[in-house]
Design a protein around this motif. Structure first.
Motif, PDB file in Angstrom:
ATOM      1  N   SER A  27     -12.604   6.999  15.767  1.00  0.00           N
ATOM      2  CA  SER A  27     -12.080   6.081  16.590  1.00  0.00           C
ATOM      3  C   SER A  27     -11.579   6.772  17.770  1.00  0.00           C
ATOM      4  O   SER A  27     -11.463   8.014  17.761  1.00  0.00           O
ATOM      5  CB  SER A  27     -10.810   5.422  15.904  1.00  0.00           C
ATOM      6  N   ASP A  28     -11.327   6.111  18.870  1.00  0.00           N
ATOM      7  CA  ASP A  28     -10.616   6.866  20.087  1.00  0.00           C
ATOM      8  C   ASP A  28      -9.474   7.493  19.961  1.00  0.00           C
ATOM      9  O   ASP A  28      -9.124   8.666  20.246  1.00  0.00           O
ATOM     10  CB  ASP A  28     -10.663   5.825  21.307  1.00  0.00           C
ATOM     11  N   TYR A  29      -8.438   6.722  19.083  1.00  0.00           N
ATOM     12  CA  TYR A  29      -7.183   7.608  18.786  1.00  0.00           C
ATOM     13  C   TYR A  29      -7.060   8.861  18.210  1.00  0.00           C
ATOM     14  O   TYR A  29      -6.557   9.713  18.252  1.00  0.00           O
ATOM     15  CB  TYR A  29      -6.316   6.534  18.182  1.00  0.00           C
ATOM     16  N   LYS A  58      -1.729  11.228  14.973  1.00  0.00           N
ATOM     17  CA  LYS A  58      -0.492  11.199  16.146  1.00  0.00           C
ATOM     18  C   LYS A  58      -0.422   9.740  16.499  1.00  0.00           C
ATOM     19  O   LYS A  58       0.385   8.987  16.867  1.00  0.00           O
ATOM     20  CB  LYS A  58      -0.822  12.245  17.032  1.00  0.00           C
ATOM     21  N   TYR A  59      -1.833   9.074  17.079  1.00  0.00           N
ATOM     22  CA  TYR A  59      -1.765   8.125  17.834  1.00  0.00           C
ATOM     23  C   TYR A  59      -2.391   6.849  17.002  1.00  0.00           C
ATOM     24  O   TYR A  59      -2.736   5.692  17.763  1.00  0.00           O
ATOM     25  CB  TYR A  59      -2.952   8.454  19.062  1.00  0.00           C
ATOM     26  N   LYS A  60      -2.137   6.832  15.912  1.00  0.00           N
ATOM     27  CA  LYS A  60      -2.684   5.566  14.953  1.00  0.00           C
ATOM     28  C   LYS A  60      -1.052   5.265  14.550  1.00  0.00           C
ATOM     29  O   LYS A  60      -0.143   5.658  13.606  1.00  0.00           O
ATOM     30  CB  LYS A  60      -3.389   6.009  13.648  1.00  0.00           C
ATOM     31  N   LYS A  61      -0.495   4.240  15.122  1.00  0.00           N
ATOM     32  CA  LYS A  61       0.726   3.738  14.979  1.00  0.00           C
ATOM     33  C   LYS A  61       0.956   3.070  13.544  1.00  0.00           C
ATOM     34  O   LYS A  61       0.056   2.451  13.007  1.00  0.00           O
ATOM     35  CB  LYS A  61       1.114   2.869  15.859  1.00  0.00           C
ATOM     36  N   GLU A  98      -6.073  16.737  22.105  1.00  0.00           N
ATOM     37  CA  GLU A  98      -4.934  17.330  22.141  1.00  0.00           C
ATOM     38  C   GLU A  98      -4.633  18.660  21.499  1.00  0.00           C
ATOM     39  O   GLU A  98      -3.975  19.616  21.990  1.00  0.00           O
ATOM     40  CB  GLU A  98      -3.878  16.481  21.891  1.00  0.00           C
ATOM     41  N   LYS A 119      -8.441  11.264  20.629  1.00  0.00           N
ATOM     42  CA  LYS A 119      -7.395  11.823  21.581  1.00  0.00           C
ATOM     43  C   LYS A 119      -6.647  12.979  20.998  1.00  0.00           C
ATOM     44  O   LYS A 119      -6.418  13.759  21.607  1.00  0.00           O
ATOM     45  CB  LYS A 119      -6.680  10.447  22.062  1.00  0.00           C
ATOM     46  N   ALA A 120      -6.395  12.790  19.638  1.00  0.00           N
ATOM     47  CA  ALA A 120      -5.596  13.728  18.857  1.00  0.00           C
ATOM     48  C   ALA A 120      -6.239  15.134  18.745  1.00  0.00           C
ATOM     49  O   ALA A 120      -5.667  16.210  18.831  1.00  0.00           O
ATOM     50  CB  ALA A 120      -5.162  13.122  17.439  1.00  0.00           C
ATOM     51  N   ARG A 123       7.802  18.452  21.059  1.00  0.00           N
ATOM     52  CA  ARG A 123       7.366  17.649  22.337  1.00  0.00           C
ATOM     53  C   ARG A 123       6.322  18.324  23.165  1.00  0.00           C
ATOM     54  O   ARG A 123       6.537  19.816  23.294  1.00  0.00           O
ATOM     55  CB  ARG A 123       8.517  16.915  23.200  1.00  0.00           C
ATOM     56  N   GLN A 124       5.578  17.876  23.899  1.00  0.00           N
ATOM     57  CA  GLN A 124       4.445  18.533  24.781  1.00  0.00           C
ATOM     58  C   GLN A 124       5.238  19.138  26.005  1.00  0.00           C
ATOM     59  O   GLN A 124       4.763  20.505  25.983  1.00  0.00           O
ATOM     60  CB  GLN A 124       3.461  17.433  25.325  1.00  0.00           C
TER      61      GLN A 124
END
Length: 559
Positions: free
Chosen positions: A12-14, A97-100, A21, A17-18, A278-279
């Motif tokens: 998946s895209d999420y 990280k981006y899977k809520k 990163e 993305k992780a 945090r980034q």
């Protein structure tokens, strides 16, 4: 084996993305081969050495597998040690990280139950844990397995070596049969195959071989050190080798914070880098390191992914990485642009078997380094100061200070008194240490020339004159560490028992954390192990009638 970019994999895209990163672009061979198969729902046997990137190989499909709207536990991951469980949990957390709504929890011995109860109660879809603690939660009914549809065994061979076979079989028997079972192991022993036949359904076998690793421009060395003396060893190496810019790697976020705090308290310009930051904070730390304001960067492996820095004098492996591939990534950050780099590796007694694995993985013997003594440290500091004086002694600006020297001499002070006082003022008070030189080393070879307690060939057949059991050997008379009791075990090397087997059996049967178990001395026909005074009765009672590596064990207090 041909590898794919992560963007070419069916994820998946999420996730993508992780992954980007975290600094990954191309998947490793085990990830390329395993991710599509595991995503298809099939049972899988992955034969891959530690260090091939297998955490993401099963972690990404596990994240994709989870329904984040469902608060029940759906994926269970078994790991042999708390350190690996924490590392797996951290990496999966970053990948997710981006899977809520997805939560990951690690449960292991040595941490309070209350925190783990709270994490499980709030609803965590992926649980990573050690077999002993997972069994505890199952028995307490705080970990519910009703909705688990995916089970992953990471480093299955190591779990069996540590005596967790019964726990593993019991855990798997609690999970519904309509599940996906994924197993990763470096070897395919008879015991592993028995597990797969019993608990997997027509698994697909994926085998990946490791490639040779070379680092010709890096001077590597390892140090046998007591766990509590790691920090002292590190600062001695920094000062003796006059290291100006270095990377320090730890396995967990909490250890990063602890090391940074100690370094700063001792006057070193250090900053930490780990997944909880945090980034913006990460960028700030990296900028300070790149421009030289920070001299020491302490980081976890996952947080350091994608970091590209040059001019690093040394890499310090404060912890031996659980994933041996990380060791190669770590030390590859020094020794660049034709410059010689240094790589220091700290090894405690529990790391020694994995040290051999590391040398096999890198196809190179790593020499043992000499731990700097207090005298070495004093000399290094003095030499550095002398060089500084030589650089400044011919400076024309010195003339304006000569009047001050003349004034002090007129007051009756001798030149050597003036110089000594100035040197003390400039150098400052030496850093105080509670460690004597002999308190740092944890070398398997003692000062008395004994063989390694893991690899020696001691064939002592001494017997206790006063013992009623004539097969019961006399203890060597070695004094146990404070707070520890020395126990006798009737099994030794000839019984195919290793220190890992002893630790695993005691931790599992006596329900005590493996980390509290002290020194283990192995002989051909028997062994000695140290445990805390408070746990002696638990160990003796817990091991009564039990086995170590399938051999009946008898444990009693050493005479």
């Amino acid at each position: 084996m041909q590898t794919l970019q992560f963007s070419e994999l069916p994820i998946s895209d999420y996730i993508l993305k992780a992954v980007e990163e975290m600094g990954f672009t191309e998947s490793t061979p085990i990830q390329t081969a395993a991710i599509p198969v595991v995503l298809s729902g099939r049972d899988v046997i992955g034969q891959a050495q530690t260090g091939t990137g297998k955490t993401a190989a099963f972690g990404i499909p596990a994240i994709e597998h989870v329904d984040a709207d469902d608060r029940s536990t759906q994926v269970l991951i078994l790991c042999p040690t708390r350190e690996l469980a924490l590392q797996v949990k951290e990496q999966i957390t970053l990948l997710a990280k981006y899977k809520k709504g997805l939560l990951v929890t690690a449960i292991y011995g040595g941490e309070s139950y209350e925190r783990q109860f709270a994490n499980l109660k709030r609803g965590t879809q992926i649980v990573v844990g050690t077999p002993g603690r997972i069994m505890d939660h199952i028995e307490r009914k705080t970990l519910k397995l009703d909705n688990i549809s995916m089970v992953i065994l990471d480093e299955a061979d190591e779990m069996l070596n540590m005596g967790f076979r019964d726990d593993i079989e019991q855990i798997l028997s609690h999970v519904k049969e309509e599940r996906q079972t994924v197993l990763f192991s470096a070897t395919m022993s008879k015991e592993i195959m028995n597990i797969t036949k019993k608990f997997q359904n027509n698994p697909e076998i994926i085998k990946v071989t490791k490639k040779e690793v070379t680092n010709t421009n890096i001077e590597q060395s390892f140090y046998a050190v007591k766990r509590e003396a790691k920090f002292e060893l590190m600062v001695r190496l920094i000062d003796v080798h006059d290291l100006q810019l270095m990377l320090v790697f730890c396995n967990t976020k909490s250890k990063v914070d602890e090391v940074v705090e100690e370094l700063q308290a001792n006057g070193y310009a250090a900053e930490g880098l780990h997944g909880d930051m945090r980034q913006a904070a990460r960028n700030q730390v990296m900028n300070k390191f790149r421009n030289g304001n920070t001299k020491i960067l302490v980081a976890t492996d996952v947080a350091a992914r994608g970091i590209d820095v040059s001019g690093v004098d040394a890499v310090i492996n404060y912890d031996l990485p659980m994933d041996l591939e990380y060791y190669v990534h770590r030390i590859g950050r020094t020794g660049r642009a034709g410059k010689l780099g240094k790589a220091f590796l700290f090894i405690t007694k529990r790391d020694r078997s994995r040290m051999r694995d590391l040398e096999q993985y890198t196809k190179a013997a790593i020499p043992q380094g000499k731990i700097p003594t207090g005298a070495d440290l004093d000399k290094a500091r003095a030499d550095k100061f002398i060089d500084k004086i030589r650089e400044n002694i011919l400076d024309e600006d010195n003339q304006r200070y000569e009047a001050i020297v003349d004034q002090l001499k007129e007051e009756g002070y001798y030149t050597h008194q003036i110089v000594s006082a100035l040197m003390r003022m400039q150098m400052g008070a030496a850093r105080r240490s509670d460690f004597r030189d002999e308190d740092i080393s944890d070398d398997a070879r003692s000062s008395r020339g004994e063989k390694s307690k893991f690899g020696g060939r001691e064939k002592s057949d001494r017997f206790s004159a006063g013992s009623r059991d004539k097969r019961r050997p006399a203890d060597s008379g070695r004094v146990s560490e404070e707070g520890m009791t020395r126990l006798f075990i009737n099994l030794g090397r000839k019984d195919n028992v290793s220190p890992n087997h002893i630790v695993g059996a005691i931790a599992s049967e006596a329900r005590i954390p493996g980390r509290v178990i002290g020194q283990i001395d192995m002989y051909d026909k028997f062994s000695f192990v140290e445990v805390p005074h408070r746990d002696v009765r638990k160990v003796i009672d817990g091991m009564r009638g039990k086995t170590i590596n399938q051999r009946e064990a008898n444990i009693e207090v050493a005479k």
